[in-house]
Design a protein around this motif. Structure first.
Motif, PDB file in Angstrom:
ATOM      1  N   GLU A 181       0.829  -1.215   0.000  1.00  0.00           N
ATOM      2  CA  GLU A 181       0.000   0.000   0.000  1.00  0.00           C
ATOM      3  C   GLU A 181       0.857   1.256   0.000  1.00  0.00           C
ATOM      4  O   GLU A 181       0.377   2.362  -0.244  1.00  0.00           O
ATOM      5  CB  GLU A 181      -0.869   0.067   1.274  1.00  0.00           C
ATOM      6  N   ALA A 182       2.134   1.096   0.341  1.00  0.00           N
ATOM      7  CA  ALA A 182       3.024   2.233   0.595  1.00  0.00           C
ATOM      8  C   ALA A 182       3.192   3.150  -0.611  1.00  0.00           C
ATOM      9  O   ALA A 182       3.277   2.690  -1.753  1.00  0.00           O
ATOM     10  CB  ALA A 182       4.400   1.719   1.029  1.00  0.00           C
ATOM     11  N   THR A 202       0.484  -4.773   3.802  1.00  0.00           N
ATOM     12  CA  THR A 202       0.985  -4.585   5.171  1.00  0.00           C
ATOM     13  C   THR A 202       0.366  -5.591   6.155  1.00  0.00           C
ATOM     14  O   THR A 202       1.068  -6.161   6.997  1.00  0.00           O
ATOM     15  CB  THR A 202       0.669  -3.144   5.638  1.00  0.00           C
ATOM     16  N   MET A 203      -0.931  -5.809   6.012  1.00  0.00           N
ATOM     17  CA  MET A 203      -1.662  -6.703   6.918  1.00  0.00           C
ATOM     18  C   MET A 203      -1.104  -8.125   6.898  1.00  0.00           C
ATOM     19  O   MET A 203      -1.042  -8.795   7.931  1.00  0.00           O
ATOM     20  CB  MET A 203      -3.131  -6.725   6.470  1.00  0.00           C
ATOM     21  N   GLY A 222       0.199   2.520   3.949  1.00  0.00           N
ATOM     22  CA  GLY A 222      -1.238   2.737   4.126  1.00  0.00           C
ATOM     23  C   GLY A 222      -1.642   3.110   5.538  1.00  0.00           C
ATOM     24  O   GLY A 222      -2.829   3.172   5.842  1.00  0.00           O
ATOM     25  N   ILE A 223      -0.676   3.371   6.416  1.00  0.00           N
ATOM     26  CA  ILE A 223      -1.017   3.732   7.805  1.00  0.00           C
ATOM     27  C   ILE A 223      -1.177   5.252   7.863  1.00  0.00           C
ATOM     28  O   ILE A 223      -0.247   5.995   7.534  1.00  0.00           O
ATOM     29  CB  ILE A 223       0.076   3.241   8.774  1.00  0.00           C
ATOM     30  N   MET A 224      -2.354   5.705   8.262  1.00  0.00           N
ATOM     31  CA  MET A 224      -2.666   7.132   8.160  1.00  0.00           C
ATOM     32  C   MET A 224      -3.155   7.729   9.464  1.00  0.00           C
ATOM     33  O   MET A 224      -3.204   8.947   9.604  1.00  0.00           O
ATOM     34  CB  MET A 224      -3.753   7.348   7.091  1.00  0.00           C
ATOM     35  N   ASP A 225      -3.594   6.889  10.407  1.00  0.00           N
ATOM     36  CA  ASP A 225      -4.164   7.444  11.640  1.00  0.00           C
ATOM     37  C   ASP A 225      -4.015   6.453  12.785  1.00  0.00           C
ATOM     38  O   ASP A 225      -3.335   5.424  12.643  1.00  0.00           O
ATOM     39  CB  ASP A 225      -5.629   7.855  11.416  1.00  0.00           C
ATOM     40  N   GLY A 330       0.596   6.726  -1.142  1.00  0.00           N
ATOM     41  CA  GLY A 330       0.116   5.411  -0.732  1.00  0.00           C
ATOM     42  C   GLY A 330      -1.380   5.294  -0.997  1.00  0.00           C
ATOM     43  O   GLY A 330      -2.004   6.206  -1.553  1.00  0.00           O
ATOM     44  N   GLN A 331      -1.951   4.179  -0.548  1.00  0.00           N
ATOM     45  CA  GLN A 331      -3.367   3.928  -0.864  1.00  0.00           C
ATOM     46  C   GLN A 331      -4.340   4.537   0.140  1.00  0.00           C
ATOM     47  O   GLN A 331      -5.542   4.423  -0.026  1.00  0.00           O
ATOM     48  CB  GLN A 331      -3.607   2.414  -0.954  1.00  0.00           C
ATOM     49  N   GLY A 332      -3.805   5.214   1.162  1.00  0.00           N
ATOM     50  CA  GLY A 332      -4.703   5.702   2.214  1.00  0.00           C
ATOM     51  C   GLY A 332      -5.091   7.158   2.096  1.00  0.00           C
ATOM     52  O   GLY A 332      -5.456   7.798   3.087  1.00  0.00           O
ATOM     53  N   THR A 333      -5.071   7.716   0.883  1.00  0.00           N
ATOM     54  CA  THR A 333      -5.135   9.178   0.756  1.00  0.00           C
ATOM     55  C   THR A 333      -6.466   9.817   1.153  1.00  0.00           C
ATOM     56  O   THR A 333      -6.513  11.017   1.388  1.00  0.00           O
ATOM     57  CB  THR A 333      -4.772   9.635  -0.679  1.00  0.00           C
ATOM     58  N   ARG A 334      -7.548   9.022   1.220  1.00  0.00           N
ATOM     59  CA  ARG A 334      -8.804   9.647   1.677  1.00  0.00           C
ATOM     60  C   ARG A 334      -8.709  10.045   3.152  1.00  0.00           C
ATOM     61  O   ARG A 334      -9.529  10.812   3.642  1.00  0.00           O
ATOM     62  CB  ARG A 334      -9.973   8.688   1.508  1.00  0.00           C
ATOM     63  N   MET A 335      -7.710   9.504   3.848  1.00  0.00           N
ATOM     64  CA  MET A 335      -7.545   9.834   5.272  1.00  0.00           C
ATOM     65  C   MET A 335      -6.620  11.033   5.489  1.00  0.00           C
ATOM     66  O   MET A 335      -6.290  11.371   6.621  1.00  0.00           O
ATOM     67  CB  MET A 335      -7.022   8.603   6.034  1.00  0.00           C
TER      68      MET A 335
END
Ligand SMILES: Cc1cc2nc3c(=O)[nH]c(=O)nc-3n(C[C@H](O)[C@H](O)[C@H](O)COP(=O)(O)O)c2cc1C
Length: 359
Positions: A181-182, A202-203, A222-225, A330-335
């Protein structure tokens, strides 16, 4: 198993929170962001791979002036390839893009990539930086001994269990387990046999690495919060490394159109591409990537492709045009959040963690 925010990693690296700012080579003014993260209790990392020796020494000294907290410096530990295979086809493909941006055509002898690794490394020893982190491979045994004899801690990025075992054997103090996801480049050691890099999420990656090594593992990708931090700790990681989340922070030197593209993007906006650098990396799909994919041309090996596309990326940025820039994400951009300082991001994440698990 008990989940702890104040992990052994924090203790041995002398930091308050197990939150590492990823080194992000190529992002402007990283010094400001690095010191903000370190001063807020995380571990700021200077992405130094593309810095020449003078720039690197100056940046390290500036960080030292602005923080007494530990920080890391990230460099690339890749093997230099045969640089010019396929040059004419790749160069020709760039011509229409160059033309649209007003960039001059380049000949093969104009594309030189300085290999500053030894000088960079000597500066890190000389300046006795607290932590050296690497990606694309491991430090040699000799380099490892040199650094560790000065008390410098070593973090190695890995993308598979096999690479993690190698990193532990080589003597790394900590492993960064980078899931697919990075944002940015895959840390995969050997991209000759795996041109897209290892793509384990990652999981799945983190617990398998935790089960096979004895040194602390830091989760990345993908870690955002706070939820991502708690999940990482539950998987057995002792901390997280985050890049994308800090790109839209107040201190981030990312170009304004890049920040806008990040904030406008979704979980589905990024792709893995080797178009910009010759190594697989995750970024927001744009015209450059689409045109490259349509050409079906094999890129030059890293770092030559990166050097060849640099003028295009820079011209695109100068023209405030995101179409030909490398928009690593990364894949977590909505956060993502905007207008938050690095300190506010860290404090918010710590609060979120504490609201999920009583620590
Ligand atoms: C803009 C950008 C540049 C990056 N540059 C580097 C780098 O120079 N060295 C490195 O080890 N990792 C680099 N990475 C990868 C990060 O170390 C990390 O694995 C990644 O940011 C984690 O995923 P996330 O972006 O979803 O937080 C970069 C990531 C981004 C987003």
């Amino acid at each position: 198993m008990s989940i702890q925010l104040n992990s052994k990693f924090c203790e041995s690296f002398n930091i308050r929170y197990p939150i590492v700012l990823a080194g992000m080579a190529g992002i402007a003014n990283m010094v400001t962001l690095v010191t903000a993260v370190s001063n807020a209790g995380g571990l700021g990392t200077l992405g130094a791979a593309y810095m020449n020796p003078e720039e690197l020494r100056e940046a390290v000294r500036e960080i030292k002036q602005h923080t007494h907290a530990p920080f890391a410096v990230n460099i690339f530990a890749h093997v230099e390839p045969d640089q010019y295979i396929n040059f004419d086809a790749v160069n020709k493909e760039m011509d229409s893009i160059r033309e649209s941006l007003g960039v001059k055509r380049r000949a093969i002898d104009e594309i030189r990539t300085p290999h500053d690794f030894e000088e960079q490394f000597d500066i890190l020893l000389d300046e006795q930086v607290p932590v050296i982190s690497t990606t694309f491979g491991l430090l040699s045994e000799h380099h490892m001994e040199q650094a560790q004899s000065l008390g410098i801690k070593i973090m190695g990025t890995v993308t598979t269990v096999e690479e993690a075992i190698q990193a532990e054997k080589r003597g790394c103090d900590v492993i960064v387990a980078q899931g697919s996801e990075a944002g940015g480049h895959r840390g995969t050691f050997d991209v000759t046999s795996q041109p897209n890099g290892a793509n384990i999420g990652t999981m799945a990656l983190v617990p398998q690495i935790v089960d096979h090594v004895h040194i602390p593992v830091i989760a990345a990708g993908g870690i955002m919060d706070g939820r991502g931090v708690v999940a990482s700790l539950a998987l057995g990681a002792q901390g997280v490394q985050m890049g994308t989340r800090f790109l839209t922070s107040v201190e981030s030197g990312a170009h304004e159109v890049y920040k806008r593209a990040l904030l406008d993007s979704t979980e589905n906006s990024t792709v893995m591409t080797n178009a910009f650098s010759g190594r697989p990396a995750r970024g927001i799909r744009n015209d450059f990537i689409q045109q490259w994919e349509a050409s079906h041309i094999k890129p030059l090996p890293f770092p030559t492709q990166n050097t060849l596309t640099r003028e295009i990326r820079n011209a695109s940025a100068r023209q405030n045009n995101p179409a030909y820039m490398a928009l690593w994400a990364g894949q977590g951009t909505r956060m993502l959040t905007s207008n938050q300082s690095a300190e506010a991001i860290i404090n918010q994440i710590v609060e979120e963690v504490r609201s999920i698990i009583p620590l």
